[in-house]
Design an enzyme around this catalytic site. Structure first.
Site, short mmCIF file in Angstrom:
data_model
loop_
_atom_site.label_atom_id
_atom_site.label_comp_id
_atom_site.label_asym_id
_atom_site.label_seq_id
_atom_site.Cartn_x
_atom_site.Cartn_y
_atom_site.Cartn_z
N CYS A 117 0.81 -1.23 0.00
CA CYS A 117 0.00 0.00 0.00
C CYS A 117 0.84 1.27 0.00
O CYS A 117 0.37 2.33 -0.42
CB CYS A 117 -0.96 0.00 1.18
SG CYS A 117 -2.14 -1.34 1.09
N HIS A 255 -3.20 7.44 1.57
CA HIS A 255 -3.61 6.10 1.17
C HIS A 255 -5.01 5.87 1.73
O HIS A 255 -5.30 6.22 2.86
CB HIS A 255 -2.63 5.06 1.72
CG HIS A 255 -3.12 3.66 1.54
ND1 HIS A 255 -3.56 3.19 0.33
CD2 HIS A 255 -3.27 2.63 2.43
CE1 HIS A 255 -3.95 1.93 0.47
NE2 HIS A 255 -3.79 1.58 1.74
N ASN A 285 -9.98 0.16 -0.81
CA ASN A 285 -8.52 0.19 -0.69
C ASN A 285 -7.91 -0.43 -1.96
O ASN A 285 -8.03 -1.62 -2.18
CB ASN A 285 -8.11 -0.60 0.56
CG ASN A 285 -6.61 -0.61 0.78
OD1 ASN A 285 -5.83 -0.27 -0.10
ND2 ASN A 285 -6.21 -1.03 1.97
O1 UT7 Z 1 -3.90 -0.82 3.33
C1 UT7 Z 1 -3.07 -1.50 4.20
C2 UT7 Z 1 -3.40 -1.19 5.57
N1 UT7 Z 1 -4.65 -1.81 5.97
C3 UT7 Z 1 -5.38 -1.18 6.81
O2 UT7 Z 1 -5.07 -0.08 7.16
C4 UT7 Z 1 -6.58 -1.89 7.43
C5 UT7 Z 1 -6.65 -1.50 8.86
N2 UT7 Z 1 -7.75 -2.08 9.59
C6 UT7 Z 1 -9.05 -1.72 9.42
O3 UT7 Z 1 -9.37 -0.95 8.55
C7 UT7 Z 1 -10.06 -2.29 10.37
O4 UT7 Z 1 -9.40 -2.94 11.44
C8 UT7 Z 1 -11.05 -3.30 9.71
C9 UT7 Z 1 -12.00 -2.53 8.82
C10 UT7 Z 1 -10.28 -4.31 8.91
C11 UT7 Z 1 -11.88 -4.01 10.77
O5 UT7 Z 1 -12.53 -3.08 11.60
P1 UT7 Z 1 -12.49 -3.27 13.20
O6 UT7 Z 1 -13.34 -2.21 13.76
O7 UT7 Z 1 -11.05 -3.31 13.59
O8 UT7 Z 1 -13.24 -4.65 13.39
P2 UT7 Z 1 -12.69 -6.04 13.98
O9 UT7 Z 1 -11.68 -6.66 13.07
O10 UT7 Z 1 -12.28 -5.82 15.39
O11 UT7 Z 1 -14.01 -6.91 13.94
C12 UT7 Z 1 -15.16 -6.56 14.73
C13 UT7 Z 1 -16.26 -7.55 14.48
C14 UT7 Z 1 -15.80 -9.01 14.59
O12 UT7 Z 1 -16.83 -9.75 15.19
P3 UT7 Z 1 -16.77 -10.16 16.76
O13 UT7 Z 1 -15.50 -10.96 16.89
O14 UT7 Z 1 -16.70 -8.84 17.47
O15 UT7 Z 1 -18.02 -10.91 16.95
C15 UT7 Z 1 -15.65 -9.45 13.14
O16 UT7 Z 1 -15.85 -10.84 12.97
O17 UT7 Z 1 -16.75 -7.41 13.13
C16 UT7 Z 1 -16.78 -8.70 12.48
N3 UT7 Z 1 -16.55 -8.50 11.05
C17 UT7 Z 1 -17.54 -8.32 10.17
N4 UT7 Z 1 -18.88 -8.26 10.31
C18 UT7 Z 1 -19.61 -8.02 9.20
C19 UT7 Z 1 -15.36 -8.46 10.40
N5 UT7 Z 1 -15.57 -8.24 9.09
C20 UT7 Z 1 -16.92 -8.15 8.92
C21 UT7 Z 1 -17.73 -7.91 7.80
N6 UT7 Z 1 -19.07 -7.85 7.98
N7 UT7 Z 1 -17.22 -7.72 6.56
#
Ligand code: UT7
Length: 328
Positions: A117, A255, A285
């Site tokens: 990225c 980014h 992204n």
């Molecule tokens: O470009 C390179 C750099 N990459 C990035 O910068 C990505 C950085 N990270 C992020 O943007 C965020 O961490 C994410 C968007 C990937 C995830 O958001 P989050 O607020 O950190 O969510 P999380 O991973 O902590 O997940 C929260 C909940 C989980 O469920 P439980 O365990 O709380 O029951 C996930 O299973 O959301 C669930 N979840 C989803 N639910 C519905 C994860 N993906 C999805 C989804 N739809 N697509």
């Protein structure tokens, strides 16, 4: 000329997206997700996904042609092509050489950079060094990706986050008066890498290990935490190097990974959100393509104008991260 310094001026930009746009609602029919979750956690509403015949090099070639048109520079006058990509057409040769051939600008230097990225920041800084060092006079710097081809379409935690696309800039070496604060060109840039975090964002395949292409794996929450800290740090470094205050910046072109990262980074630096170019809502992204795609959109819709002071920044797998400041 005596008393001058060489700089890399941004002469023009271009971008290209695949034909097919995929909304969150469409994704919700394939994996267990909702439009509400994706919008609330990421700001993403849609992304473009490459179809048959659309490849990293074809998107890169289209973006490069548009950048050359905008710059009024002929392909034959380009003597350096750097393509930032983590999704090349082939393991080798570099996709930059395919673009070079497509454009009909043979000769000169052409190679790919793999910094995921932050690839465009790595490519921009490398091109700037080669131009200032006299290795080339006019460069095409491209970020192009087809991440849809390395996504695990059964993994809702990653497949909703990415899209495909390409963006390009034409740079030209010019001589400027160093005391002229309004002189165009790249003023300062800084790059970083920290290989300790491979397991947080990687592809689980490759020619030397599995002999497969592999799929993207990410521990999103961990990446998020590192992203805000690293980006705020490198932005401060570039401002210090350039001797410029945050208030002097006209635009930040970041980014585009997550709206919440953009907001958190802007808050950390006391940057007004209206100075931040946002495309994550409609591009998602696009890895190395996201910065030049966002820049080109904002130039073409008239927000970024000639003479503006623009900060570019990115963070991604590796981890790698970087920032660059330019008067455009
Ligand atoms: O470009 C390179 C750099 N990459 C990035 O910068 C990505 C950085 N990270 C992020 O943007 C965020 O961490 C994410 C968007 C990937 C995830 O958001 P989050 O607020 O950190 O969510 P999380 O991973 O902590 O997940 C929260 C909940 C989980 O469920 P439980 O365990 O709380 O029951 C996930 O299973 O959301 C669930 N979840 C989803 N639910 C519905 C994860 N993906 C999805 C989804 N739809 N697509």
């Amino acid at each position: 000329m005596s008393g001058t310094v060489r700089r890399s001026a941004i002469r023009g930009s271009g971008s290209a997206l695949p034909e097919h746009k995929v909304t969150n609602a469409e994704l919700a029919t394939r994996v267990d997700t909702t439009d509400e979750w994706i919008v609330e956690r990421t700001g993403i509403r849609a992304r473009y996904i490459a179809g048959e015949g659309e490849t990293t090099s074809s998107l890169a070639t289209l973006a490069a042609r548009r950048a050359l048109d905008a710059a009024g520079i002929a392909a034959a006058d380009i003597d350096l092509i750097i393509l930032a990509t983590a999704t090349p057409d082939q393991t080798f040769p570099a996709s930059a050489t395919i673009v070079q051939h497509n454009l009909g600008c043979n000769g000169g230097i052409a190679f790919d950079i793999a910094a995921v990225c932050s690839g465009f920041l790595y490519a921009l800084t490398t091109a700037d060094a080669l131009l200032r060092g006299g290795n080339a006079r006019r460069a095409l710097v491209i970020g192009a990706e087809t991440f849809s081809r390395i996504l695990d379409w059964e993994d809702r935690t990653t497949c909703v986050l990415f899209g495909d696309g390409a963006g390009a800039m034409v740079l030209e070496a010019i001589d400027v008066d160093p005391s002229d604060v309004n002189a165009p060109g790249i003023i300062a840039s800084r790059l970083h890498a920290d290989g300790a975090h491979n397991d947080l964002l990687y592809v689980d395949g490759g020619p030397s290990t599995t002999q497969t292409v592999g799929k993207l794996r990410m521990k999103g929450r961990e990446v998020f935490r590192h992203a805000v800290v690293n980006l705020a740090g490198v932005l401060e470094e570039v401002l210090t190097e350039a001797g410029v205050t945050v208030e002097a910046i006209d635009w930040v072109v970041p980014h585009q990974a997550n709206m919440r990262i953009l907001d958190a980074t802007a808050r950390k630096l006391s940057l007004p959100p209206e100075k931040v170019i946002v495309t994550v809502d409609h591009h998602a992204n696009t890895s190395a393509a996201s910065v030049p795609l966002a820049y080109d959109e904002a130039v073409r819709d008239g927000r970024i104008k000639s003479g503006d002071l623009v900060m570019f920044e990115a963070m991604g797998g590796g981890f790698t991260w970087g920032a660059a400041l330019a008067r455009v």
